[in-house]
Design an enzyme around this catalytic site. Structure first.
Site, PDB file in Angstrom:
ATOM      1  N   ARG C 237       0.829  -1.198   0.000  1.00  0.00           N
ATOM      2  CA  ARG C 237       0.000   0.000   0.000  1.00  0.00           C
ATOM      3  C   ARG C 237       0.862   1.246   0.000  1.00  0.00           C
ATOM      4  NH1 ARG C 237      -4.330  -2.617   3.764  1.00  0.00           N
ATOM      5  NH2 ARG C 237      -2.722  -2.633   5.347  1.00  0.00           N
ATOM      6  N   GLY C 258       6.924  -1.905  -4.246  1.00  0.00           N
ATOM      7  CA  GLY C 258       6.962  -1.179  -2.975  1.00  0.00           C
ATOM      8  C   GLY C 258       5.877  -0.113  -2.865  1.00  0.00           C
ATOM      9  N   HIS C 259       5.842   0.528  -1.714  1.00  0.00           N
ATOM     10  CA  HIS C 259       4.815   1.528  -1.434  1.00  0.00           C
ATOM     11  C   HIS C 259       4.971   2.759  -2.325  1.00  0.00           C
ATOM     12  CE1 HIS C 259       8.254   2.557   1.111  1.00  0.00           C
ATOM     13  NE2 HIS C 259       7.833   3.802   1.082  1.00  0.00           N
ATOM     14  N   ASN C 260       3.832   3.321  -2.715  1.00  0.00           N
ATOM     15  CA  ASN C 260       3.766   4.569  -3.510  1.00  0.00           C
ATOM     16  C   ASN C 260       4.196   4.383  -4.964  1.00  0.00           C
ATOM     17  OD1 ASN C 260       3.126   5.779  -1.094  1.00  0.00           O
ATOM     18  ND2 ASN C 260       5.156   6.648  -0.778  1.00  0.00           N
ATOM     19  N   SER C 278       8.149   4.345  -4.169  1.00  0.00           N
ATOM     20  CA  SER C 278       8.009   5.652  -4.817  1.00  0.00           C
ATOM     21  C   SER C 278       8.629   5.735  -6.202  1.00  0.00           C
ATOM     22  CB  SER C 278       8.558   6.777  -3.937  1.00  0.00           C
ATOM     23  OG  SER C 278       7.862   6.798  -2.697  1.00  0.00           O
TER      24      SER C 278
END
Lengths: 364, 364, 364
Positions: C237, C258-260, C278
């Site tokens: 998330r 990974g996140h973002n 990211s």
């Protein structure tokens, strides 16, 4: 999950200004923030976004002119990401796991589950298991016979905890993590090709057929306090003694930890890192995504390795590593520069040879 | 799980001395060994540890002076790790799975489960499945329609066996392993950029939008006898014919095997190895952790590849490989040495150029 | 699943000849084809196999002399793999999941499951979940509170869909995939060693003890239409906004996102690819197996990266990459050639130095 600005500032230990009784219900990026959100603008570069969004309260950089930004309230974060950590705890509702043990779970009568624990549907908890107070165990988890888990655990869907696993307090495991699979340990009746080339660095004698006998994992896994495991992580049991993960260490998704590995405290192992059997890793080591650690080596305290670094030999404490094979980061940067110039260098050597041969005709 | 020294020596085919009726209940490292343990000291370097621990019986190196070491009984292991294999079988209690089929499982009435099998809670077994005698199937496993599994299987928590999967005897699967996921096979209506650069080695013409049509996997997976799969391993089905894993081959945690791959007998694929679609791997191949095998290539019998080796092209039988891209291990070692000296080499070439230009002023 | 040649040709939009009413029950490789199979011989090199097998109908290359090959009927495929895609849909029976919701599932009374959906045993569906029409959800799946999934989903065994996940139509998830695990995001009270070396490229000041505070993931995951996830994939998330996977994008087994992270449309991420937090990836990007993408970088539209490429810096649109660190594929090929000659080059430079020193004795 609404909180006043006063509550939030107190929780994260930060200064606040303006209407401290203003209530916010969520955190948001400045330009996407609704009127009930706390906008996250911990750097002046996000100031513009505040005007685009609807927020009237924000988490700002230290010294920001909150009134000039048109806000009614502000919290000041000298270290933005640290403030984010505190803030995110406040606004995380956490997974919904009903209190008590779900009727569609299979809990061994000998198992001890601490006060205030929640156990979701389709969970199995084996003989002699002990789980600490306030544990939250989501659906589809299995905890095998004899495992011990501390207080305040959060174990998400489908996690597998094997026999002979001991885990400290405040453990978090993302979905699909496996703790206590058997180690990958096989032996041939005669010396194997792998043993041979380890001695000779590549030379092989006669190649013989060979099949593998399994060395069962009689050891377990010991995990300290405050450890988090990412989704689908795998941690093998030790052969005789336990595989060990120290307190405060965090493993990202799809990390592999082989049998007998010893990892120290407060390490970060990022996505898809692999640590081969019997390797030892010190404290505060950070391995970026896809790093590999060879079997039976030692990585010292405070080592940091960049993305996909492959560590084949012992690394002294404090070393910053990069590359395959791992070298000091500065060496890697220097080698890469030289490599890009290598085709040109080869041409220059050829030209030199031509010059020398022509001008010193009896050379060589 | 207590055994006499006599029983243990007989089970692992080793010589013993001293009180052969002495009973031990576990195996342990010498200095951590309790009085009821068999200390594992198969190398003279562990002799010191014996004095620190409490054990009165030990597994020793051939010719050790067991009486001088203060022991009451000893077993002699000419090849220590091989003795460990036999010993570990004796002392491994195995997972606790109650006999019979758990009432909270869903077994299709057509499925045939062999005599003496144990099936844990929350297991699903589909239409037409056949599972051999004495299988041990832990909780949360799914076996889809038509799958066939041989005798004496040990299938741990949450393993997924898909439709059209056939597996031999003595199969072991660690938690979360997936056998029979669909292959990753997609095609664009027009020639894709990937097809183009495979032909041109990097040159691209006009770039067009493209979307992917799925090629379903109509094939299955065929696995031989004595195969073991690590935790969260993934093995895809073939497109038309089966993906094949030969007898005696072992896959470590998080290994990925693409569609149509053929792997021979008695191979070891260590943690996080990836084998792309339609690659073929011979017998007795050993791929260390994080190795990668390109699609559609052939890796010959007895190839050994060091950690994180990326094999892009066919590898002849017996080759020892290392590096990205894979080269002979000795070539890799030589290149790495040269690489570390490369920045200095560039300086030396610059100095030579200067000398030659100055001393042979009309050169070039 | 028998089809006439006429039906198959119409379904895949191809020409056919011969007995169009002939019926085939399966697809097969030419030399292994039984009499009821459609042989797949889309290239003249497979013509020989036709004679070895029993098939009387085949999928052939454009312009093939089907009568000369002894067949009764033929379908002509100008682009063989594309024809395979259409054909494979016809012959794929799909997983057996009984209609309706299995009695041994736990579905929250607030959840809305679309018309014609099938839900297998041991599935959990949380509060407020919405699942579209005709979804097929196999056993052991969990869908957490508030998740939204479009029409015609196929979600295989043991998939984990977390809270705050939104997925479009025609979603496919292979066994064990995890969508919506928490991001790997930690911060130290003081500047960490990692932050320091990112600024200094490797230089470190005083090393201090540090422990990690967790940044909870308040965001979710948004997935477009026609997305497929391989077995044991992990998608985290976002921290505040959602991690995003664009429509038409396919992820192979064991991929980590990974996140973002933002991934565009119609991308292919092959086995074991890792994308750090990211990072942003454009449309139609193809990353071969074991590639890695650094955090916070941008990979442009139509980038193609070869096996195990490690992308550390922004990559412009259309770039073809290879290597660790990633360089243009042609640069990589050139560097590799030069590298193999590097040990020899070092010898040549040594000889030059000797010559120059001897022949120009007062040089340097």
């Amino acid at each position: 999950m609404a909180h006043t600005i006063r509550e939030i500032a107190a929780a994260i230990g930060a200064e606040a200004a303006g209407d401290l009784d203003l209530t916010v219900a969520r955190a948001a990026e400045p330009k996407m923030a609704a009127a009930d959100a706390l906008a996250l603008a911990m750097d002046p570069k996000y100031a513009g976004g505040l005007a685009e969004g609807q927020a009237v309260a924000a988490l700002l950089w230290a010294g920001a002119d909150w009134q000039g930004l048109g806000l009614k309230a502000a919290i000041f974060a000298p270290r933005g990401r640290l403030a984010m950590a505190g803030l995110s705890v406040l606004f995380d509702a956490g997974p919904e796991i009903a209190a008590g043990v779900h009727v569609l779970s299979v809990v061994h009568p000998d198992a001890v589950i601490g006060a205030g624990a929640s156990v979701g549907p389709f969970v199995t908890i084996g003989r002699g298991v002990r789980i600490g107070a306030r544990a939250r165990i989501a659906s589809h988890v299995s905890v095998a016979e004899g495992a011990v888990i501390g207080e305040d655990a959060l174990i998400l869907q489908g996690v597998r905890i094997g026999a002979r696993v001991t885990i400290g307090d405040r453990f978090i495991a993302q979905p699909g993590a496996v703790v206590g699979s058997d180690g990958f340990s096989f032996v041939t009746p005669e010396k194997s090709g792998v043993e041979e080339i380890r001695e000779t660095l590549g030379e092989r004698g006669e190649i013989r057929a060979q099949s593998w006998s399994r060395i069962h994992s009689l050891g377990g896994v010991t995990i300290g306090d405050d450890v988090e495991l990412g989704a689908n992580v795998c941690i093998d049991r030790g052969t005789i003694r336990d595989t060990v993960i120290g307190s405060g260490t965090k493993l990202d998704n799809l990390v592999h930890v082989g049998h007998n590995v010893q990892i120290g405290r407060d390490c970060l192992l990022c996505g898809q890192v692999g640590v081969a059997g019997s390797a030892r890793i010190g404290d505060r080591v950070v391995l970026a995504g896809q790093c590999g650690v060879n079997d039976n080596i030692f990585v010292g305290d405070d080592v940091i390795a960049g993305g996909a670094t492959k560590i084949f030999t012992n690394a002294p404490a404090g070393r910053v590593l990069l590359g395959y094979p791992a070298v000091k980061m500065e060496t890697h940067v220097e080698i890469q520069k030289a490599l890009r110039r290598l085709p040109r260098l080869a041409v220059r050597v050829g030209e030199l040879e031509k010059t020398v041969t022509e001008r010193l005709p009896d050379a060589g």
